[in-house]
Design a protein around this motif. Structure first.
Motif, PDB file in Angstrom:
ATOM      1  N   PHE A  82       1.057  23.497 -27.486  1.00 22.03           N
ATOM      2  CA  PHE A  82       2.119  24.189 -28.199  1.00 22.03           C
ATOM      3  C   PHE A  82       1.833  24.123 -29.695  1.00 22.03           C
ATOM      4  N   SER A  83       1.681  25.270 -30.316  1.00 29.15           N
ATOM      5  CA  SER A  83       1.313  25.338 -31.722  1.00 29.15           C
ATOM      6  C   SER A  83       2.556  25.296 -32.595  1.00 29.15           C
ATOM      7  N   THR A  84       2.610  24.323 -33.481  1.00 29.67           N
ATOM      8  CA  THR A  84       3.720  24.168 -34.416  1.00 29.67           C
ATOM      9  C   THR A  84       3.164  24.228 -35.824  1.00 29.67           C
ATOM     10  N   PRO A  85       3.802  24.980 -36.716  1.00 29.20           N
ATOM     11  CA  PRO A  85       3.302  25.053 -38.094  1.00 29.20           C
ATOM     12  C   PRO A  85       3.201  23.671 -38.724  1.00 29.20           C
ATOM     13  N   PHE A  86       2.218  23.525 -39.609  1.00 24.80           N
ATOM     14  CA  PHE A  86       1.982  22.226 -40.229  1.00 24.80           C
ATOM     15  C   PHE A  86       3.182  21.783 -41.064  1.00 24.80           C
ATOM     16  N   GLU A  87       3.817  22.734 -41.777  1.00 28.28           N
ATOM     17  CA  GLU A  87       4.973  22.378 -42.590  1.00 28.28           C
ATOM     18  C   GLU A  87       6.104  21.828 -41.725  1.00 28.28           C
ATOM     19  N   GLU A  88       6.257  22.422 -40.549  1.00 31.95           N
ATOM     20  CA  GLU A  88       7.305  21.956 -39.652  1.00 31.95           C
ATOM     21  C   GLU A  88       6.998  20.570 -39.107  1.00 31.95           C
ATOM     22  N   LEU A  89       5.709  20.332 -38.766  1.00 30.87           N
ATOM     23  CA  LEU A  89       5.321  19.006 -38.306  1.00 30.87           C
ATOM     24  C   LEU A  89       5.542  17.949 -39.387  1.00 30.87           C
ATOM     25  N   LEU A  90       5.195  18.307 -40.626  1.00 31.21           N
ATOM     26  CA  LEU A  90       5.367  17.365 -41.726  1.00 31.21           C
ATOM     27  C   LEU A  90       6.838  17.060 -41.963  1.00 31.21           C
ATOM     28  N   LEU A  91       7.685  18.115 -41.909  1.00 28.70           N
ATOM     29  CA  LEU A  91       9.114  17.908 -42.092  1.00 28.70           C
ATOM     30  C   LEU A  91       9.701  17.053 -40.969  1.00 28.70           C
ATOM     31  N   ARG A  92       9.279  17.330 -39.735  1.00 27.21           N
ATOM     32  CA  ARG A  92       9.783  16.557 -38.602  1.00 27.21           C
ATOM     33  C   ARG A  92       9.347  15.098 -38.715  1.00 27.21           C
ATOM     34  N   TRP A  93       8.102  14.895 -39.135  1.00 31.88           N
ATOM     35  CA  TRP A  93       7.627  13.521 -39.289  1.00 31.88           C
ATOM     36  C   TRP A  93       8.420  12.772 -40.353  1.00 31.88           C
ATOM     37  N   TRP A  94       8.695  13.436 -41.471  1.00 25.82           N
ATOM     38  CA  TRP A  94       9.454  12.790 -42.534  1.00 25.82           C
ATOM     39  C   TRP A  94      10.872  12.469 -42.086  1.00 25.82           C
ATOM     40  N   GLN A  95      11.490  13.383 -41.345  1.00 24.70           N
ATOM     41  CA  GLN A  95      12.841  13.123 -40.851  1.00 24.70           C
ATOM     42  C   GLN A  95      12.851  11.960 -39.870  1.00 24.70           C
ATOM     43  N   ASN A  96      11.852  11.914 -38.994  1.00 21.26           N
ATOM     44  CA  ASN A  96      11.795  10.817 -38.031  1.00 21.26           C
ATOM     45  C   ASN A  96      11.566   9.479 -38.715  1.00 21.26           C
ATOM     46  N   VAL A  97      10.706   9.473 -39.735  1.00 22.99           N
ATOM     47  CA  VAL A  97      10.459   8.228 -40.457  1.00 22.99           C
ATOM     48  C   VAL A  97      11.711   7.752 -41.174  1.00 22.99           C
ATOM     49  N   ARG A  98      12.411   8.671 -41.823  1.00 22.44           N
ATOM     50  CA  ARG A  98      13.649   8.287 -42.515  1.00 22.44           C
ATOM     51  C   ARG A  98      14.684   7.753 -41.538  1.00 22.44           C
ATOM     52  N   ALA A  99      14.817   8.426 -40.386  1.00 25.11           N
ATOM     53  CA  ALA A  99      15.798   7.954 -39.407  1.00 25.11           C
ATOM     54  C   ALA A  99      15.382   6.610 -38.817  1.00 25.11           C
ATOM     55  N   TYR A 100      14.084   6.444 -38.602  1.00 31.54           N
ATOM     56  CA  TYR A 100      13.611   5.205 -37.979  1.00 31.54           C
ATOM     57  C   TYR A 100      13.734   4.024 -38.932  1.00 31.54           C
ATOM     58  N   MET A 101      13.500   4.226 -40.230  1.00 31.26           N
ATOM     59  CA  MET A 101      13.477   3.129 -41.185  1.00 31.26           C
ATOM     60  C   MET A 101      14.843   2.781 -41.745  1.00 31.26           C
ATOM     61  N   LYS A 102      15.895   3.430 -41.270  1.00 27.33           N
ATOM     62  CA  LYS A 102      17.233   3.052 -41.727  1.00 27.33           C
ATOM     63  C   LYS A 102      17.537   1.622 -41.295  1.00 27.33           C
ATOM     64  N   PRO A 103      18.157   0.833 -42.159  1.00 24.36           N
ATOM     65  CA  PRO A 103      18.451  -0.563 -41.786  1.00 24.36           C
ATOM     66  C   PRO A 103      19.268  -0.677 -40.507  1.00 24.36           C
ATOM     67  N   SER A 104      20.240   0.228 -40.346  1.00 31.26           N
ATOM     68  CA  SER A 104      21.061   0.158 -39.139  1.00 31.26           C
ATOM     69  C   SER A 104      20.225   0.421 -37.891  1.00 31.26           C
ATOM     70  N   ASN A 105      19.291   1.372 -37.990  1.00 38.48           N
ATOM     71  CA  ASN A 105      18.453   1.672 -36.831  1.00 38.48           C
ATOM     72  C   ASN A 105      17.502   0.521 -36.527  1.00 38.48           C
ATOM     73  N   LEU A 106      16.894  -0.072 -37.577  1.00 35.78           N
ATOM     74  CA  LEU A 106      16.000  -1.206 -37.351  1.00 35.78           C
ATOM     75  C   LEU A 106      16.748  -2.390 -36.760  1.00 35.78           C
ATOM     76  N   SER A 107      17.965  -2.606 -37.261  1.00 39.39           N
ATOM     77  CA  SER A 107      18.773  -3.693 -36.714  1.00 39.39           C
ATOM     78  C   SER A 107      19.104  -3.452 -35.246  1.00 39.39           C
ATOM     79  N   ARG A 108      19.422  -2.189 -34.907  1.00 41.86           N
ATOM     80  CA  ARG A 108      19.741  -1.869 -33.519  1.00 41.86           C
ATOM     81  C   ARG A 108      18.523  -2.046 -32.625  1.00 41.86           C
ATOM     82  N   LEU A 109      17.350  -1.615 -33.121  1.00 44.53           N
ATOM     83  CA  LEU A 109      16.135  -1.748 -32.328  1.00 44.53           C
ATOM     84  C   LEU A 109      15.803  -3.212 -32.057  1.00 44.53           C
ATOM     85  N   CYS A 110      15.940  -4.046 -33.092  1.00 47.44           N
ATOM     86  CA  CYS A 110      15.664  -5.465 -32.907  1.00 47.44           C
ATOM     87  C   CYS A 110      16.662  -6.101 -31.942  1.00 47.44           C
TER      88      CYS A 110
END
Length: 753
Positions: A684-712
């Motif tokens: 499935f071909s996804t534009p590079f800009e879209e992949l970069l935006l999705r990656w940045w959103q996932n990183v921001r959501a993953y690195m939130k203190p509340s999310n890290l605390s929940r994961l731990c």
């Protein structure tokens, strides 16, 4: 099948959503433009295990290349529930055949008008808590700001596969976050304290002096040359010999007196003795120069009686055979010759147990560390060493002759304070039974451990903990594979990544064994304090072997570790093309490779017998295989083959090139190309800009203190993402089996009635 709800908010809905899926889904072509969604959104919450599990199911949004799988709205938490009757689309074909044809019934939607029409019972459906809206209700005039929902059904097998894929991806992400610091620590573990480029220049300077320094080959010019060098005069004699050109015992003696002695000893001041001598830069000579040779006995082979005369005085029947344990000359004293430097007896045979050292691997085989030897201390003067050289090259009892000598070695060590590194210089020649000289050399740099290397020791301990963690994790994965998943042990070890991981761990443990031995020998060596005694330091040989073993092991581990990166590349649909392509064509590749190596082996035997007598590249079977492989990349001297055998060289060369290069090698390329086209076509071909935006959103959501605390917290409680998804899979499989058993019982009861 599984029934999931799609939903989207109208443009007037300004509520922010923490996760966004970049995929246009035209749910209802009749809807007004302002109510259509440019993208699907999902409000992910983790208040309960059920909502968390369904939010994870939402992440499995690759149901096809055209749409996404699932989403949740606001604070509504759908749950999975089973209907009562039908089994079509739920059981496998084998189960349906065993149970008989199941009757098809229909039940009305039990949860209101949202799930309109007749549903197939026996499906796994999503139930919305609250009121559901169908497409017509969502597009009504009075509900423009409402939410648009539609029911979609998916096969159960697909959902189960996607859930398993989610489990694998979740575990792979966790492994990747552990692997990245492991990779960084491994690089420090391997390269810490090693300045490879600086060591190269140190050894390059010594290599140029000893190997490529030319000198005259004739005796008259050689005497003139030595006098000119001694007086710093301009050289006018012809220089036509160097170390690689040594071809007999006389050449070796000329090289020793003309090149080796002036390089290691100060012949500008021939009567001056030095305690700490540095021939090149600040690279100090350590201990002594060791000369040793290994010889064979005069009766190490036999001659044909029918070719030799009966009168033995007419022709000597002495035969010096090939080198070997049974043929080696181990006489305690070869000649009654005195060393002019220290007045001691020369040419004594010593075993490896008497003089600890390291064996030498060369072309003809592996040579042990003993033999007839003598040490030349570096505090000797140039004139003393030259007098020793005259004794070594005397006609009465030369150190190296042209008959019995099979191996001769000149070896010494240097130390560079600026790099805190020792250097080993070993120059040796092998003489085969035909009298040919293989002139070779080994130059290595190595370190000696001390308790002052605190940082290096800390890195070693940290990395050892990492390795032990991976060893424990390997057996935990084996246990889960057998007990939890119900697979066999053989199937676990048959996987490529398992074999790679096992080889990696074994090599790491072996490397640590060598490392601890290297540290122990370094700590116990009390004779390494500078300036060392004027004897050859055998402890440095042991340290060199242990250090080089670590380098070789870590070099292999480097390949293994970076191959393991391909395991984590599978997480990205663009980067995992290589692994998916190889997986798609692995059976065809194996078949072609078997044919490929069969042809190479056959032609290697043919080339060995046809050209092996005069062509070096075909002198034995192993070299022939290597030469044929190099022919595929153009490394071949056709004229050399043609001069050796004018009749068969052309047939040999062109038949091999047509079969191996034009046919089989191109078959291999075609197989890989076809598999690559299939794999890349399905991607499935996804534009590079879209992949970069999705990656940045996932990183921001993953690195939130509340999310890290929940994961731990979830990880500590055993409620991680992979654990919850695995529970869902197990529950669905259990319900699947229960429904199958119930169906069989119902069929039996019906038949009995």
């Amino acid at each position: 099948t599984v029934s999931v709800l799609y939903w989207c908010g109208a443009r007037s809905n300004k509520r922010p959503c923490p996760v966004s899926v970049q995929a246009t889904v035209d749910i209802n072509a009749a809807a007004r433009p302002e109510q259509r969604c440019a993208s699907q959104v999902a409000y992910v919450e983790h208040k309960t295990d059920v909502s968390h599990t369904l939010s994870l199911l939402w992440k499995l949004r690759t149901a096809s290349d055209r749409t996404d799988v699932a989403a949740m709205a606001d604070n509504e938490h759908p749950t999975f529930a089973e209907e009562e009757d039908d089994t079509e689309g739920y059981f496998t074909s084998e189960q349906r055949q065993a149970a008989g044809d199941a009757g098809k019934g229909s039940t009305s939607d039990k949860h209101g008008s949202g799930l309109h029409g007749s549903n197939r019972s026996g499906l796994v459906t999503s139930q919305k808590i609250g009121k559901s809206f169908n497409a017509n209700e969502s597009t009504a005039e009075g509900d423009r700001a409402g939410k648009l929902r539609r029911e979609t059904q998916l096969p159960l097998k697909f959902v189960m596969d996607r859930l398993r894929h989610g489990v694998d991806s979740s575990e792979l992400y966790g492994d990747m976050f552990v692997f990245i610091p492991f990779l960084v620590l491994f690089i420090f573990f391997f390269l810490a304290g090693r300045d490879i480029e600086a060591n190269f220049y140190v050894l390059q300077g010594m290599r140029d002096r000893l190997f490529w320094t030319e000198y005259p080959s004739t005796a008259s010019q050689l005497a003139t040359y030595r006098q000119q060098v001694l007086n710093n005069e301009r050289l006018w004699v012809e220089l036509d010999k160097d170390y690689p050109g040594i071809g007999n015992g006389g050449d070796w003696g000329d090289w020793f007196n003309t090149v080796l002695v002036p390089t290691l000893f100060d012949c500008q001041h021939p009567d001056t003795s030095y305690t700490f001598n540095a021939p090149i830069g600040q690279n100090y000579l350590v201990g002594a120069l060791r000369l040793r040779t290994q010889r064979v006995t005069a009766e190490s082979c036999s001659v044909r009686d029918d070719l030799y005369p009966d009168n033995r005085t007419q022709l000597n029947r002495v035969c010096f055979g090939p080198a070997g344990k049974d043929n080696e000359d181990t006489a305690p004293l070869r000649c009654n010759v005195t060393n002019p430097i220290n007045g001691q007896q020369m040419y004594k045979y010593k075993k490896c147990a008497d003089v600890p050292g390291a064996p030498t691997s060369a072309v003809e085989g592996i040579w042990h560390c003993g033999g007839f030897m003598l040490d030349v201390p570096f505090n000797a003067t140039c004139n003393q060493v030259r007098a020793l050289g005259d004794v070594l090259t005397s006609e009465e009892c030369p150190f190296v002759d042209n008959y019995a000598t099979r191996f001769v070695m000149s070896e010494f060590f240097m130390y560079t304070p600026a790099l805190d590194t020792f250097h080993a210089v070993k120059l040796f020649s092998e003489v085969n039974v035909a009298g040919f000289w293989y002139n070779q050399w080994i130059l290595r740099s190595f370190a000696v451990w001390s308790d002052e290397h605190v940082l290096q020791t800390v890195v070693d301990v940290a990395f050892l903990i990492y390795v032990l963690y991976y060893c424990v994790d390997f057996f935990i994965q084996l246990k889960n594979h057998v007990k939890r998943d119900g697979h066999s042990v053989i199937s676990y070890f048959a996987q490529f990544w398992t074999i790679l991981e096992l080889a990696n761990m074994i090599t790491f443990l072996v490397v640590f064994g060598f490392r601890f031995s290297w540290m122990s020998v370094s700590n116990k060596a009390t004779n390494l304090r500078l300036p060392m005694a004027n004897v050859y330091p055998p402890n440095l040989d042991r340290l060199l072997v242990l250090f080089e073993a670590q380098v070789y092991g870590n070099s292999i581990n480097t390949m293994f570790v970076f191959l393991k990166l391909l395991k984590y590349v599978r997480l990205n649909p663009r980067l995992n093309v290589l692994t998916r392509t190889i997986a798609a064509c692995q059976q065809s590749i194996v078949g072609v490779l078997v044919l490929f190596f069969t042809i190479i082996f056959g032609y290697a035997i043919t080339g060995w017998t046809l050209f092996g007598v005069n062509v070096e590249r075909f002198r034995n079977l192993g070299v022939s295989i290597s030469s044929l492989t190099r022919m595929l990349v153009g490394d071949i001297d056709y004229e050399e083959l043609r001069n050796e055998n004018r009749f068969l060289a052309g047939a040999f060369f062109w038949s091999y090139m047509i079969l191996a290069l034009f046919l089989l090698l191109n078959f291999l390329i075609a197989i890989i190309s076809e598999s690559f086209a299939q794999v890349s076509g399905k991607a499935f071909s996804t534009p590079f800009e879209e992949l970069l935006l999705r990656w940045w959103q996932n990183v921001r959501a993953y690195m939130k203190p509340s999310n890290l605390s929940r994961l731990c917290s979830n990880a500590c409680k055993g409620k991680g993402e992979a654990v919850l998804l695995r529970r869902v899979i197990e529950d669905m499989e259990v319900q699947h089996e229960m429904r199958f058993e119930a169906l069989l019982a119902a069929k039996r009861a019906k038949r009995q009635a």
